[in-house]
Enzyme design. Structure first.
Site, PDB file in Angstrom:
ATOM      1  N   CYS B  87       0.845  -1.207   0.000  1.00 54.97           N
ATOM      2  CA  CYS B  87       0.000   0.000   0.000  1.00 54.97           C
ATOM      3  C   CYS B  87       0.882   1.260   0.000  1.00 54.97           C
ATOM      4  CB  CYS B  87      -0.965  -0.042   1.180  1.00 54.97           C
ATOM      5  SG  CYS B  87      -2.351   1.084   0.997  1.00 54.97           S
ATOM      6  N   HIS B 204      -3.397  -5.715   1.188  1.00 50.66           N
ATOM      7  CA  HIS B 204      -2.701  -5.896   2.467  1.00 50.66           C
ATOM      8  C   HIS B 204      -2.657  -7.361   2.908  1.00 50.66           C
ATOM      9  CE1 HIS B 204      -2.411  -1.634   3.832  1.00 50.66           C
ATOM     10  NE2 HIS B 204      -3.452  -1.469   3.036  1.00 50.66           N
ATOM     11  N   GLU B 206      -0.824  -8.653   5.119  1.00 47.95           N
ATOM     12  CA  GLU B 206      -0.602  -8.749   6.579  1.00 47.95           C
ATOM     13  C   GLU B 206      -1.913  -8.706   7.354  1.00 47.95           C
ATOM     14  OE1 GLU B 206      -0.149  -6.075   4.827  1.00 47.95           O
ATOM     15  OE2 GLU B 206      -0.866  -4.336   5.933  1.00 47.95           O
TER      16      GLU B 206
END
Lengths: 83, 222
Positions: B87, B204, B206
């Site tokens: 990002c 994302h 994560e």
């Protein structure tokens, strides 16, 4: 001393949805004949540099390195002597 | 493996990255403050996390580009070290020039936060070699400036060098206008550098600690 004014716009072949949206809004309000609107950034500052040629070179470097991303943006600037 | 997560003023996905590596990959990980002038020894992977570094002033990533730690990251990548930008991290890596192209405001002019479907396009990197080509992943996006752009020559070069990592697709894996959340050129969601040791992506991974855990394999370079 100089007043430096920098204009930054998205390159012509990069879609500017902000410009398009605002242009449409104006049209909806009845302002006819508005087209090709591009919305960019306007930056102004004062420089204590006294040599116009040197300042011009510096501002170009500022634009290339920091102020604009030349992958997507184009820029131009003007220098106005104020003292 | 040892991971480092860069922390800028305004990073807000650094903790997610840290715990994804620590708890899910069970690897060593530490934070690296942006004002450091050297990297920890024996580092294998650097993660440049999401957020709004320096308030995204001027342009997303424009100020982070000049952080004190940045020359070290560039050197690390130059020596073949693995770097992944997620990002805002992706935006920063394009600003720095470690990755080609740039990220623009979404074509909808809206901040978009939702799960998207991705297709693995190139498996020719350590990040994606754990997947088969065309594997579908579901990963959340959360960005206002994720519209990938590169000029026509750049796009050809990306294709020729197998640098497109992921594309936004529908549930069946088909690249379509409807499955493109932000107007990215060719539905591009992530790209590699030529050597494929640097990856940038808008989604994302994560954030997949609780569901869609297969996306976490992206961080594993084994």
């Amino acid at each position: 001393m100089y007043k430096v004014k920098v204009h930054i716009l998205l390159k012509d072949d990069v879609l500017d949805p902000q410009g398009k949206t605002v242009s449409n809004a104006l049209e909806n309000l009845g302002f006819i004949g508005v087209s090709n609107m591009r919305i960019g950034k306007f930056i102004e500052f004062t420089s204590t540099e006294s040599d116009e040629k040197r300042l011009s070179k510096n501002v170009k470097e500022m634009c290339e390195k920091v102020l604009a991303n030349t992958v997507i943006e184009k820029y131009d600037f003007s220098l106005e002597r104020i003292q | 493996m040892k991971y480092g997560v860069i922390v800028f003023p305004g990073s807000n996905c650094d903790t997610d990255c840290f715990y994804a590596i620590k708890n899910e990959l069970n690897e060593k990980v530490e934070y690296i403050w942006h004002a450091e002038t050297s990297l920890p020894k024996d580092l294998d992977v650097i993660i440049v996390p999401g957020g709004f570094s320096y308030g995204d002033y001027l342009r997303a990533g424009a100020i982070a580009k000049f952080a004190k730690i940045m020359p070290e990251i560039i050197k690390f990548a130059g020596k073949g070290g693995y770097v992944i930008g997620v990002c805002n991290g992706f935006q920063i890596l394009t600003e720095v020039g470690l990755l080609p192209g740039a990220l623009l405001h979404n074509d909808s002019q809206k901040f978009i936060c939702k799960e998207v479907n991705l297709k693995v396009i190139s498996t020719a990197s350590k990040f994606t070699s754990n997947y088969k080509k065309d594997t579908l992943l579901t990963i959340p996006i959360a960005h206002g400036e994720g519209r990938y752009y590169i000029d026509a020559n750049g796009l050809e070069s990306l294709k020729d060098n197998d640098q497109i990592a992921f594309q936004y697709v529908d549930k069946k894996g088909i690249v379509s206008k409807e499955s493109n959340p932000n107007g990215s050129l060719n539905n591009i969601a992530g790209v590699f550098n030529k050597k494929k040791n640097v990856l940038g992506m808008m989604p994302h991974p994560e954030r997949c600690n609780y569901s869609h855990k297969d996306s976490l394999k992206l961080f594993s370079i084994n």
